[in-house]
Structures are given as structure tokens and as C-alpha cells.
Design a protein around this motif. Structure first.
Motif, PDB file in Angstrom:
ATOM      1  N   UNK A   1       0.824  -1.214   0.000  1.00  0.00           N
ATOM      2  CA  UNK A   1       0.000   0.000   0.000  1.00  0.00           C
ATOM      3  C   UNK A   1       0.857   1.262   0.000  1.00  0.00           C
ATOM      4  N   UNK A   2       1.949   1.240   0.724  1.00  0.00           N
ATOM      5  CA  UNK A   2       2.790   2.437   0.849  1.00  0.00           C
ATOM      6  C   UNK A   2       3.382   2.825  -0.500  1.00  0.00           C
ATOM      7  N   UNK A   3       3.910   1.861  -1.238  1.00  0.00           N
ATOM      8  CA  UNK A   3       4.502   2.152  -2.543  1.00  0.00           C
ATOM      9  C   UNK A   3       3.430   2.697  -3.482  1.00  0.00           C
ATOM     10  N   UNK A   4       2.275   2.067  -3.480  1.00  0.00           N
ATOM     11  CA  UNK A   4       1.170   2.503  -4.342  1.00  0.00           C
ATOM     12  C   UNK A   4       0.685   3.897  -3.957  1.00  0.00           C
ATOM     13  N   UNK A   5       0.506   4.135  -2.667  1.00  0.00           N
ATOM     14  CA  UNK A   5       0.011   5.437  -2.203  1.00  0.00           C
ATOM     15  C   UNK A   5       1.024   6.547  -2.473  1.00  0.00           C
ATOM     16  N   UNK A   6       2.301   6.285  -2.185  1.00  0.00           N
ATOM     17  CA  UNK A   6       3.342   7.287  -2.451  1.00  0.00           C
ATOM     18  C   UNK A   6       3.410   7.611  -3.940  1.00  0.00           C
ATOM     19  N   UNK A   7       3.346   6.580  -4.774  1.00  0.00           N
ATOM     20  CA  UNK A   7       3.370   6.792  -6.223  1.00  0.00           C
ATOM     21  C   UNK A   7       2.213   7.655  -6.692  1.00  0.00           C
ATOM     22  N   UNK A   8       1.016   7.390  -6.157  1.00  0.00           N
ATOM     23  CA  UNK A   8      -0.161   8.170  -6.553  1.00  0.00           C
ATOM     24  C   UNK A   8      -0.030   9.632  -6.131  1.00  0.00           C
ATOM     25  N   UNK A   9       0.427   9.867  -4.902  1.00  0.00           N
ATOM     26  CA  UNK A   9       0.597  11.240  -4.411  1.00  0.00           C
ATOM     27  C   UNK A   9       1.662  11.960  -5.235  1.00  0.00           C
ATOM     28  N   UNK A  10       2.778  11.297  -5.486  1.00  0.00           N
ATOM     29  CA  UNK A  10       3.860  11.921  -6.249  1.00  0.00           C
ATOM     30  C   UNK A  10       3.452  12.205  -7.697  1.00  0.00           C
TER      31      UNK A  10
ATOM     32  N   UNK B   1      12.698   0.083   7.087  1.00  0.00           N
ATOM     33  CA  UNK B   1      11.793  -0.023   5.942  1.00  0.00           C
ATOM     34  C   UNK B   1      11.457   1.332   5.305  1.00  0.00           C
ATOM     35  N   UNK B   2      11.495   2.404   6.080  1.00  0.00           N
ATOM     36  CA  UNK B   2      11.102   3.703   5.536  1.00  0.00           C
ATOM     37  C   UNK B   2      12.088   4.241   4.491  1.00  0.00           C
ATOM     38  N   UNK B   3      13.411   4.260   4.732  1.00  0.00           N
ATOM     39  CA  UNK B   3      14.318   4.675   3.650  1.00  0.00           C
ATOM     40  C   UNK B   3      14.242   3.747   2.432  1.00  0.00           C
ATOM     41  N   UNK B   4      14.030   2.445   2.674  1.00  0.00           N
ATOM     42  CA  UNK B   4      13.874   1.514   1.536  1.00  0.00           C
ATOM     43  C   UNK B   4      12.639   1.891   0.721  1.00  0.00           C
ATOM     44  N   UNK B   5      11.540   2.205   1.414  1.00  0.00           N
ATOM     45  CA  UNK B   5      10.316   2.632   0.728  1.00  0.00           C
ATOM     46  C   UNK B   5      10.583   3.905  -0.069  1.00  0.00           C
ATOM     47  N   UNK B   6      11.291   4.865   0.518  1.00  0.00           N
ATOM     48  CA  UNK B   6      11.560   6.142  -0.142  1.00  0.00           C
ATOM     49  C   UNK B   6      12.338   5.960  -1.441  1.00  0.00           C
TER      50      UNK B   6
END
Length: 119
Positions: A31-40, A62-67
Motif C-alpha cells: 500500500x505504501x509504494x502505491x500510495x506514495x506513487x499516486x501522491x507523487x 523499511x522507511x528509507x527503503x520505501x523512499x
């Protein structure tokens, strides 16, 4: 998840900052990757070419990896709130590295501050 103006003392003003917080039960589901991609993507449509920054604690690995997945690049590390912070940027131009105002901890070998540029 929010996009707000920010960037602190590390980069010049006029930046947008991405922030996120997910409940433990939602973590690891993509969800995080999808949500970040949509916002960006939405932000890029509204403000073409504007750089986006992100700050997170290094201890939250996990947060820097997600970023990194949507293209954030580590710009600096600095001490804040009693912990080492990861500062990244995403944009068309690699940002210049600047030293943070607070004293920075030395690296594991005692080879100077952890503030560095991975470019």
C-alpha cells in the motif's frame, strides 16, 4: 499521507515534503509504494519539475527503503529528536549537499560526520 512545503536547513526553500504513516496491519502489503506513487504523480501534474523531499529515521529501516522505490535519493543524514535521520530528495536535479546546523555524529570508523552525498 501528506505533501507539504518543507526541507529545513538542508536545501533551499520552495520544496514539497512527502510524509507517510501506516498502521502496522497495513505494512508489507504494498500500500505504501502505491500510495506514495499516486501522491507523487498527482503532485508532479500540479507542480511539474518541482523537487520533493522526505525525512525519516534511519532506525526505521523499511522507511528509507520505501523512499528509494519512487526515486528518492539520500542527500544527508543528521541528528534530530535524539536519533539519526535520513533526508532524501526526488526531482530532476540532484540537490547540493549542505551541512546541518547541529553537530553530526561520526561514522562507525570515526571518519567524520555521517553527512554525505551518494551521487
Amino acid at each position: 499521507m501528506t505533501c507539504r512545503r518543507g526541507g529545513g536547513d538542508l536545501l533551499p526553500g520552495g520544496l514539497a515534503e512527502l510524509g507517510y504513516l501506516f498502521l502496522p496491519r497495513a505494512r508489507g502489503s504494498g500500500y505504501a509504494v502505491e500510495a506514495c506513487g499516486a501522491v507523487l504523480d498527482r503532485f508532479a501534474d500540479a507542480s511539474p519539475g518541482e523537487r520533493v523531499v522526505l525525512r525519516t529515521q534511519v532506525a526505521n529501516s523499511p522507511s528509507p527503503r520505501l523512499a528509494r522505490k519512487p526515486g528518492f535519493t539520500e542527500v544527508a543524514r543528521f541528528e534530530e529528536f535524539g536519533a539519526e535521520q535520513w533526508f532524501g530528495a526526488r526531482g530532476p536535479v540532484a540537490p547540493p549537499v549542505r551541512r546541518a546546523r547541529a553537530p553530526l555524529p561520526s561514522g562507525p570508523e570515526g571518519d567524520g560526520p555521517l553527512l554525505h552525498n551518494d551521487h
